[in-house]
Each structure stands twice: as C-alpha cells, then as structure tokens.
Design a protein around this motif. Sequence first.
Motif, PDB file in Angstrom:
ATOM      1  N   GLY A 145      -3.062   0.501   3.651  1.00 33.75           N
ATOM      2  CA  GLY A 145      -1.698  -0.051   2.984  1.00 33.75           C
ATOM      3  C   GLY A 145      -0.154   0.069   3.276  1.00 33.75           C
ATOM      4  N   ILE A 182       2.072  -2.619   5.331  1.00 36.84           N
ATOM      5  CA  ILE A 182       3.696  -2.743   4.494  1.00 36.84           C
ATOM      6  C   ILE A 182       4.707  -2.555   6.109  1.00 36.84           C
ATOM      7  N   THR A 223       7.600   2.766  -7.799  1.00 38.67           N
ATOM      8  CA  THR A 223       6.358   2.959  -7.547  1.00 38.67           C
ATOM      9  C   THR A 223       6.248   3.644  -6.552  1.00 38.67           C
ATOM     10  N   VAL A 249       6.543  -4.704  -6.174  1.00 43.44           N
ATOM     11  CA  VAL A 249       5.000  -4.269  -6.185  1.00 43.44           C
ATOM     12  C   VAL A 249       4.154  -4.621  -7.161  1.00 43.44           C
ATOM     13  N   ASP A 307       3.624  -6.529  -2.229  1.00 43.47           N
ATOM     14  CA  ASP A 307       3.426  -5.284  -2.436  1.00 43.47           C
ATOM     15  C   ASP A 307       2.008  -5.262  -2.919  1.00 43.47           C
ATOM     16  N   ASN A 365      -6.933   2.174  -0.179  1.00 42.93           N
ATOM     17  CA  ASN A 365      -7.407   3.739  -0.300  1.00 42.93           C
ATOM     18  C   ASN A 365      -8.276   4.265  -0.752  1.00 42.93           C
ATOM     19  N   LYS A 404      -7.936   3.223  -4.399  1.00 43.99           N
ATOM     20  CA  LYS A 404      -7.868   1.561  -5.147  1.00 43.99           C
ATOM     21  C   LYS A 404      -8.679   1.137  -5.906  1.00 43.99           C
ATOM     22  N   TRP A 441       4.140   6.486 -11.477  1.00 44.28           N
ATOM     23  CA  TRP A 441       5.383   6.951 -10.884  1.00 44.28           C
ATOM     24  C   TRP A 441       6.568   7.542 -10.708  1.00 44.28           C
TER      25      TRP A 441
END
Length: 383
Positions: A47, A51, A72, A126, A152, A178, A181, A320
């Motif tokens: 990911g 980006i 994030t 995000v 995102d 990933n 996820k 986060w």
Amino acid sequence: MSGDELSFVQEALNTNWVAPKGANIDNFEKEIAQITDSPFAIALNSGTAAIHLALKLLGVTQGDFVLVQSLTFCASANPVVYCGAIPVFIGSEKETWNMCPTELERALIALQSENLLSRVKAIIPVYLFGMPPKMRELMNLSKRFGIPIIEDAAEALGSTFGNRAAGSLAGLGILSFNGNKIVTTSGGGMLLTNNKAYADRCLNLATQAREDKPYYSHVEIGYNYRLSNISAGIGRGQLTSLNDRIMARRSNFLRYKLLLDRLSEQFPFRYSYQSENSDRYSNRWLSSFQFEAINQSKGILTEHIIASMRKLNIEASYIWKPLHMQEVFKDCMYFGTNHAGQLFKNGVCFPSGTNLSEHDWQYIISSLSTAIENYFTPSSSND
Ligand SMILES: *Cc1c(COP(=O)(O)O)cnc(C)c1O
C-alpha cells in the motif's frame, strides 16, 4: 486463510509463473476492479508503494506540500517524504475520526493567503479502521481549490460511501493487502483510478520505467513495485470469502458495542465510536472505542483497560498516534484542534480477527468486564 489460497498459488507454480507477472495478477486486478467498481486497478507490492506512485502521478516533487490526515499509520505520510515533499497534517472530526473538512479548509485558506497553493499537490484523507471520511465535504474542497485527493483506503476494502467503494470516489485511491488487513496477499497493495493515462504510467513506474523498445531503454527513474504472481494467488483465494470477512468484522464490532452498552449502564463511563450514517458503511476492520470515565479514579480508563487486558495476553492496543505528534514529523505544520490527540489518548483497539472462537470471546468479554469493574471498585488492588 480461507482455504482457497493454495489452489491459486499451486496454479502459479504449475504454470511456472513465479514472477511479478502472470494470470493471478491479471485476475486479482480484474476482481478488485470489479469489487470496487474502478475502471483500473494496478497490483503493487505494498500500500505504501501505491501511495508513493499516486503522488508521482500527481507530479509531487521537491518542496511541494501534501495535506495528510494526522490520525493514521505513518505509511500515509512517509511517501510524501520519499518525494522530497512536505506533509502538512490535518486534524480529525468526531463522527468518523477522519480528516476534518473545517480544518482542511482552514489549511487551504492559510496556504492560499501565503501564496503557497500552487505548491500544494494532493490531499490524503484516510478511511481509518475502515470508516469512510466525510467525502462529500472533502471532495467539494478539493474541487474548490483545484487540489486532487488520494483516498487512503488501505484498511477499507469492502467499505462504501454513498454506494461507491472506498478508494473509488475521487479518481485516485489505494488499498493495502498487508498481513493484518481484511484481505491479505502476505504483502501487497493496489492503486485504483478512473484515469487510463494514470493506470498506464503507474504500471510503467512500478516496473522500472522501461520504455517500449526491443532493448532496455530508460528515460526516467522507476521502481520495482509490482506484486508477485504468487502473492496475487493468495489474494485471489482470500477474495472468495470477502463478504464473510466483512460480516465477521462487523459482527465483532457489534459484540463489543453490546457489551459496552451493558457495562456503561453498570459503571460511570462513557464510550463512543466511529459512526455510520446513510452515506457511510464501514467494514469495521478494527473494533475501536473511545473511553471516558465520568470521574477518573485510577488514572486514565483507557490505559487501565489496555494494561489489564495485555496482562492476560489479550492484544488490546492504542489507536494510531497522530503523526503531527511523532518525533519524525515534529517540524511539520498541523491544522487541527487537540481532538486527534484526545482520540489517541482515549482510544482502544480490541482483538478484531475474523477467526475469533467462542472460547476467545468468553475470555475477552470476561477480561474486559473485569478490567472496567476493577477500575471503579475502590477496594481492588491498585493495578
Ligand atoms: C496498512 C496501511 C498503509 C500501508 O500499506 P502497506 O501495504 O502496509 O504498505 C497505508 N495507510 C494505512 C492507513 C494503512 O493502514
């Protein structure tokens, strides 16, 4: 794993396509394009790479500014720095915990008044924990100031805003596959776009920017960012159970919510969460809640919950930490209130896997209930 992964991986091995090329990649892209209703989907090896390439497509370069949601994972902002550009962080609003349109507008007006708008190249909201941001307001600001959005949606495969798939609203979006996820390829990502020129250029940049010549010819620096055909096979196997995965994550969330409804009637605390409405539908990738004791007794309730559950080997964790509060980004501008910091201070992520057993659930429920009970019970030990 769903059970179907091995047959797609086996197919790659049988056909000898053990490379960043082959039928699994082509089909994985088609399947994701269909699920997200995106004209083009380009499979990449993370990911973060997606980006990075989205920023390259928008021409982000040395000294440019990119407006990034502060609350994030660092991967939303790191690629801005790879381009030599400067992240400007934007705070969160309370309903979705995502980029606050009011703060975004404030940032754009401030940069405009300093004659810096021409150096602002992108806005990165995000879909935090799967929850869509206030896309209507954000897209209006994007149009008004002429600055494109990169969605995102790394955490949000299966989420929708106004019946459009996460990552497909603004013309450029990214997904992550990933290991943690909702769907994984062990490591991977996808760039989504409605622009054929972007799609072609993305594929070219992801494969070392080779020119279309009979020999190796390069006029620009490229990257080795393509997904492998083996990884894409794992992704195809995972997609066969996407709906079950979304339902499992959403049912996890509901289970925590019902438990907290009950506990908050018994004990004096408030809790809140990212809210859906008629536009926003979340895959509830991670079940996350805000806690606030009405009278703090033993320090911060959130800290107490996380520490108590961790002691029992349950992976409760902080959400986060906002990027504007991180050492690496301490010199960057921030437009926002202290709300993002409050969300971090009071937020807990609970175990949210798609494979929690009934036994796991009983253990989680009893430990969370005990943690909250102990916090409010004066006679309990001071741990
Ligand atoms: C996971 C994630 C990324 C990066 O994806 P990778 O595939 O791990 O590189 C980017 N943004 C957010 C919000 C993420 O959660």
